[in-house]
Structures are given as C-alpha cells and as structure tokens.
Design an enzyme around this catalytic site. Sequence first.
Site, mmCIF file in Angstrom:
data_model
loop_
_atom_site.group_PDB
_atom_site.id
_atom_site.type_symbol
_atom_site.label_atom_id
_atom_site.label_comp_id
_atom_site.label_asym_id
_atom_site.label_seq_id
_atom_site.Cartn_x
_atom_site.Cartn_y
_atom_site.Cartn_z
ATOM 1 N N GLU A 164 -13.297 -6.431 8.007
ATOM 2 C CA GLU A 164 -12.531 -6.398 6.754
ATOM 3 C C GLU A 164 -13.065 -5.338 5.787
ATOM 4 O O GLU A 164 -12.299 -4.712 5.054
ATOM 5 C CB GLU A 164 -12.544 -7.777 6.090
ATOM 6 C CG GLU A 164 -11.914 -8.880 6.932
ATOM 7 C CD GLU A 164 -10.474 -8.590 7.321
ATOM 8 O OE1 GLU A 164 -9.787 -7.836 6.609
ATOM 9 O OE2 GLU A 164 -10.021 -9.111 8.360
ATOM 10 N N HIS A 167 -11.432 -2.068 6.467
ATOM 11 C CA HIS A 167 -10.111 -2.012 5.817
ATOM 12 C C HIS A 167 -10.265 -1.647 4.340
ATOM 13 O O HIS A 167 -9.600 -0.748 3.828
ATOM 14 C CB HIS A 167 -9.423 -3.382 5.880
ATOM 15 C CG HIS A 167 -8.789 -3.724 7.181
ATOM 16 N ND1 HIS A 167 -7.894 -2.899 7.822
ATOM 17 C CD2 HIS A 167 -8.891 -4.843 7.951
ATOM 18 C CE1 HIS A 167 -7.472 -3.489 8.934
ATOM 19 N NE2 HIS A 167 -8.075 -4.661 9.043
ATOM 20 N N ASP A 174 -5.643 -2.073 11.642
ATOM 21 C CA ASP A 174 -5.876 -2.861 12.848
ATOM 22 C C ASP A 174 -5.447 -2.104 14.096
ATOM 23 O O ASP A 174 -4.474 -1.351 14.091
ATOM 24 C CB ASP A 174 -5.105 -4.183 12.774
ATOM 25 C CG ASP A 174 -5.707 -5.145 11.760
ATOM 26 O OD1 ASP A 174 -6.950 -5.209 11.672
ATOM 27 O OD2 ASP A 174 -4.943 -5.819 11.052
#
Length: 946
Positions: A164, A167, A174
């Site tokens: 995460e 990101h 993804d």
Amino acid sequence: MTKIVEKGTMRVFKSLVLLFLVPVVRGSMVQLKNGGYEDIVIAINPELPEDHNIIRNIKDMVKEASTYLFNATKQRFFFKAVKIIIPQHWLPKSEYLSVKTESYDKADVIVANPYLKYGDDPYTLQYGGCGEKGRYIHFTPDFLLNDTLYNIYGSRGTKVFVHEWAHLRWGVFDEYNNDAPFYVSVNSGKASVEATRCSADITGKYIVQSCTGNNCMTRECDYDQQTKLYEAGCKFVPEKTQNAPASIMYMQSLPSVVEFCDQSTHNEKATNLQNKMCNYHSTWEVIMNSTDFSNTSPINSASPPFETSFSLLQTKDRAVCLVLDVSGSMAGYNRIKHLYQAAEIFLLQIIEMGSWVGIVTFESTAQITSNLRQIVSENVRQDLIKYLPKSAGGGTNICAGVRKGFEVIKQKYSNLDGSEIVLLTDGEDSGMSICLKEVEDSGSIIHTIALGPSAAPELEQFSDMTGGLKFYATDTVDSNGLQDAFSGISSGSGNISEQSIQLESTAQSVAVKQWMNGTVTVDSTVGKDTFFVVTWDRSTSPPDILLRDPKGKEYRTSNFTVSDLNLRTARLNIAGTAEVGDWLYWIQNNHTVSQVISMIVTSRPASLAVPPVTVKAHMNKDTNNFPNPMVIYAEVSQGFLPVLGATVMATVEPQTGSAVELRLLDDGSGADITKNDGIYSKYFTTFKGNGRYNLKVHIQGRNQTVRLGRRQSRALYVPGYIENGEIKINAPRPEVSDDEIQAKLGSFNRVATGGSFVVKNVPSGGIIDVFPPCKITDLEAQFEEDKIHLSWTAPGNDLDEGQADRYIIKMSESLLDLRNTFEDATSVNTSSLIPKPAGTKESFQFKPENVTIENGTIIYFAIRAIDNASLTSEVSNVVQAALFVPPKESLPDTLPTEVITKSVPTQESLPDTIPTEVITNSVPKQGSFLLRFLLMLSMTVSMFQY
C-alpha cells in the site's frame, strides 16, 4: 507469424508532457531524510472504541515493514518516525502528547471501520496517474487485529503495508486485475491463456470451486466457449512455494515475494492497471523515476540504520480564533458587511458543538473582541455573533492579529498545539515576514481567506507551513465566495457525525419584482440542524420568501429570523429532522432596484449509524506555472464507498474575469484516471491571468441513476494456495449485493469548496494554443466479419475540451515498438474519420490490408489525436488482436459432437495458416467489454471478453 507490409512515417509534433501534473498531496507531512521516512501520520477514527491492541499492532506492522521495504528497495528506504493519532474519547495516558498540526483528515494512513461491513481489504485512495502520490491508506481495525487474515493478504507489515505504501508514495498500480483476470499470450509460437500477474514466473493452477452447503469440490477450469478464456468463477491458485521473487504489487502474500517487478521480470502483456496507467513500465522503473529515488542513495547496511520510533498524539477539544481584518480597505465593496454575513454562518451553523471560539480584529493594532467561549448551547452562538466587526478603518498589521489570536488560545491552553486560527485579510502587509518563523513553530493551524485582488500574496505561506486550508473570495457578490470559504472550515477530526454539510449555495442578480426559485433535496443521510439562509445585498428589509417542504408545509418570510445586527440575512432553522425529499423555494425581489439574492442551506448527519454523502473537491496542485494544465477533482462518497452516477459541476472563479463552469466526469477518459471510482475529474486550462483562483463544486444525485461503487487499489484477496500438492481454498471475499448498495442511497444535493490556487506566468498578450488533445485511454477493438471495429472516447482540441482535428491509427506486431516508435508502425487509413466533440463515443471500422493471420498471431493497435495547431496527443492504450484455439481436450463435454467437428479441426489436421479463430482484447483495459470475432472459412462466431 504476422506479416505487415507498407510502413508509413509521419512527423509527430512535440506535445506537452503530462508528467507535469504530479500533485502536491494535501496535508501529508511526510519527509524523507537520508532514506528514512519521518512524520508519517497514522490516525485512528474517533468512532472506534478504545483498544490498545490496535496501537500495538500498528507498531509491529510498521517496524516489520521497515526492514522489508529496506530490502525491497535495495537498501534505500525505511520507516524512521511515525505519529499515531489517538481519539479524544480514549482515556488519557502520560505518554500521550498533544496533536499539533496533524489531523485525521490529513493522515497518511487511517484506521476505520468499513461501510456496509464491506470486507477488510486494505486499499489506497489514488486520484492521479502513474507516479502521482495517493491520498491515504485505509486499514480496518479487523485487518489489524485478526491474525486469520494472514492467509488471505499475507503479513501485515512484511507484505501489505509495503504494497500500500508503494501505491501511496510512488503512484504505482496493482499488477492483478479482478475485472480481466486472464489474457492470451504467445510464447515460442504457442498460444495459451495466462493469469494476469507479475511476474509471469509465478506458478499455480486454474481452479473452480463449487459448494453445496459445507461440502466443496474443486476441479480444473474449462475454457469458455464464447470468450475462449477460462470460464466464469475460475481462479488462479498459486503454489505456496515459489522461486519467483516478484512482485509486491501482485501477490504480496507469497513467501518468496521480496521484490517489485523490474524491467527484466515485468510482464507487459498482463491486462493490469500498472500496464495501463504506467505505459507498460514496471513498478520498479516508476519508483526509480520518483523524486524520492533521485534524492537518496543506497545505504551501506544489511538492515535499516534506525528502528522505527513512534509518537502517540491525542486530540482535544477544537479551539478556533477568528482573526479578522478591519482595516480601511474593508469598508469598500461592502466587504465588512459580507464578512459579517459569512462569519455569522460559521458561528451559528458550521462550528461544532463543544468547540471553543474566540474573536480578534486587527488593523494597525489588534484587539480581542471575544475571549474563548465553548459552544454548549444556541445562546452561546447568538452571543458570539454580537462581537463580529461592523465597521472598518486603519492600516493592516497581520502579525499583530495572529499574535493576538495566539494570546486568546493561551487563555485556556498552556500551548498552541492543535489550535486553529482563521485569518481573513484583504490587504497587503510588508511586515508579514517577521512572524513567519513564530507561526511555523507555534503548533497552531492557520486557515487563510484572501478577500479581493489586493490581499497579501504571502498570505498562503501561513497555511502552507501549518497545514491549514486556503481560500480566496472575490468581491463578486453572486458567487457566495466568502460564505463558502467559512462554510469549508469544518473540523479535521474525522468525526463526520458532528460536521456541517452544505447542501446548497447559489446566488443571482434578481430584477425588481422578479423571482429566484429552485429545489434543494434533503436526503436521508442528513436533516439534523438544517438551516435555510437567504441573503440580499441592498434592501434593509427581506424579500418575499416561500419555502415548501416535501409534504407541502409552507414557510414564509415571517417564519424566518432577521437579526437586528444583520439586516440583510434571513435564517430558518428546521426543528428536529428535516423532511426527506425536495424542498422548493421561491424568492421575490420586492426592492426598488435589482439586487443579488442568495440561498444557502446547511445540515448535519441524521444518524450516527449511517454516514452522509460527502464531497471533497480540490485541484491537483496549489500553485501552477503556465502552460502546464491543471486537473479538478471531486471525490463523492458515502462512508468509504464511492458514489457513482452523480452530476458534478465545477465553477472556477479567477481574480479577474468571469467564472468558468465545467462538468466533471467519472468515465475513465480524459483527466479521469479510473472509471466508476467516485472521483470526478476534468482538465482546467482556461487561465484568465495570473493570481488567485477559487474552486467550488455542485453535486446532484438522482435516485434512479446514483449508486455506490467499490474501491480500487486494494491488496489482492488471495483465493487460496497449493501446498505440498494440496489445494487449500480461502473463504470467498465478503461482497455487498447490488440491491443493498442501491437501496442505501437516494437523491441528494451537495456543495463543496475546493479552496484556492495560484497561477503564474500567464502571458499578458493573450494565450496561444499550447494544449494538445488528451491521451485516449479507453481504446477497444473487435472483429466484425473481416473488419476490425475500434471504439474510444473522443479527446478534445485542448486536452478533454473542444474537438480534435484528426486521428492517426497504427498497428504493429510488437506492443513495445508501438509504444516506443509509434510513427514507424504501419498506418491505418483514417481519411474518412472526422473527430467528434470531446467526451463522445467514437467508432471506426476498417479492413486490415496486407496482413496474414495464422494461429498464435498477435497484432497491436494504438491511436493518437492531433489538434488544429498540429499538437499531438500521447499514444493511447494499446489493444490486441490475438488468434487462439483452445486445446481440443479442454472443450466442455456438453458441446455437441457435430459442432466440434465443424468448428474446430483435430489438432493433427489443423494447418498452421488457417485463420481459425480471431480473438481481440485490450492491453491493458480496466473493466470488461465484449469483443466479437468471426470464425473465418464459415466457422462459428466466437466472443472474447476482456
């Protein structure tokens, strides 16, 4: 092998590189020093009950992740210092410090329950494109506390947090795709169906599980007769033991996974978001291109040089001091009266119960007009508005006002930590710099409101260094800019149940005896503490007002309250909870001349159990240098679920010139990165000079079209593992039914301010065309008989506005060649193709010439748009046409024998050159669409969904 002849070349004009769109992540305080991330803020939602296991597990997660991140980034990054925000209602402890400028709303990671109990998938909210930082990471408390989720997501720290963080910090995506889990690949001349993954070296089996009660059976997947991919319900179940070390952005839970996919291991054929968003580059390439990477060097150590340290910060009562400019210039343009109207709305309707409020005015000197008072009743609110300024005169000394505001806060607290100053000024002050350091070190948050064109250009520095909000209001009365600014200063505590929500803010000039009318929808998620406020700018008596609720009850002017202190505002507070439905209003100007009349409606959530629909609006950056474009975003959500199908209109008001209105879209084209994620977007290029601009959005949802969606950028929910030859299937991900999602949401109205931004370097002599058409991101393809049918959303002349001049379509055997040397690929004749206006669907059909197709062939297509100034867009996403015949033995047993013999020759008799079945798909394409293909030589028609 595909044979393509006739290559054409074309001179491609240089277009603007849209990497300039990298935004500032609002509020994030993270700093990178010598490879160590400091000031990471993890905030626990104030609605969560006290549970110190959450704090313990957060610490364990981040410590574990620090070492894993260090190794995954080749000894470059680690987590050095983290702050955890503790809810105010948790019992105080001696080790808890006070929050300073940190808050829940600006946290990098939030811990909160999901809405509608929608599972425990960790996810990162991402607004922007490749390489752009995300907004926040969301973990549920169950994810942090329930160790049984390890088999589904992997270790919290070792795996999930780093997934995460990539990101959030580096803007990667993804490498799996639930919407397109399989694709056709050709290796060494052999075609096969593969799972969407990175790297392609991850091994496993394709399994279908069917259950009757508690009895479940698994079998290998069959091919689907229509798509020629694996059947619906098929899952790729990986071997628990792998040799492949990548990738963290695919299946982070695998024990062998310790790396990001790099250039050597990246699977550019996979139909995932990473490929689509990052132009087929690997996650590690994107990370290496980040400013974090360029500003650091590898650390010569086997482990992070520091263990992660933690600070525990507890919130407290909100304390706000209004610091208001009453210098001589505030007497012009009715500014002092407009200030009173706006500040009155803040005190009576916006500031939350239990908060502390003080008031300071300043000109050459500063005065305390009201010491801190706690809002414990309506009487306190009414008493506070008596101390708002009504006259103006004198010079401007901003530092004197701020220091006096600090003095007010210190009447209650020993320090300024976590307090707020709302600083409004319309003038310049050459002495502002003398208190900049004092403000930065204060621990107080400074929200700034610049009023009019002459407000000090340095004003925003106060907000930037303290994490405060920034607003700009013009003197244009019919924009409601000042009222909207004060309405936007709600608590950042995360306790949405206490916050005021703006349902309407509209104003217009109304001629004598003419009417202003409209509709305001009060939805079921709001209705408590609802105010209808009518303002006007000339008469000292109110206009004629008629307000009708959904059940027909009428409120007239006599039902509204007009204060002796403010003769140009009428206010109606609806008792109890306002009726759900459409409220209709009619307002007649009974003055002797035309005047501007406005309607402002605010409310609060109706229930603690049901979160309200909320809107967060902002630009992609706070300061922009022309000719870089900007992007407007509006995030519409209920709880943590995106709201889809709303109509979102943005109004951008410049310092000079008329306002610009734009419709924001959530269709996955133009500036909108992802379709149906509840983030509505649009490019903004209508720059009308240098200076400040403000942003406001109106959102309308109608019951028939609005629904809730599901979050993107989630950690992969692993279906199961194969361990020592045994298939072990995890419980399926909990899903919310479409009926439940639809039933929770009705019609609604919302208004939100997006604050202000500053534009520089706009030429004074007029603007030439510098913006090319935007990149086409939704190109699709399908075969129809012997022709290829392409479709996409039309770009504009200037990014996603206007109309392009022409298109260039190319085809190639190589995906990467098409990406890297587009102009050298084979041209498709587009002389008959005339672009449509931006946002409309384009459709183009052509018959490929000089192409020989044989089993195992893949052809790629891409498109660019050119405007009338010969500016060229970036290369679109690439679509693929692939020939694939599933192996005979894998066809379903239920297919009649005569169909098999007619449609698919035996493997022994199948000539390599027979064009048996052509399959098209999009690479990569988020979402799914049907692609039809004709079986040549009188064979059956097949369908392919990607």
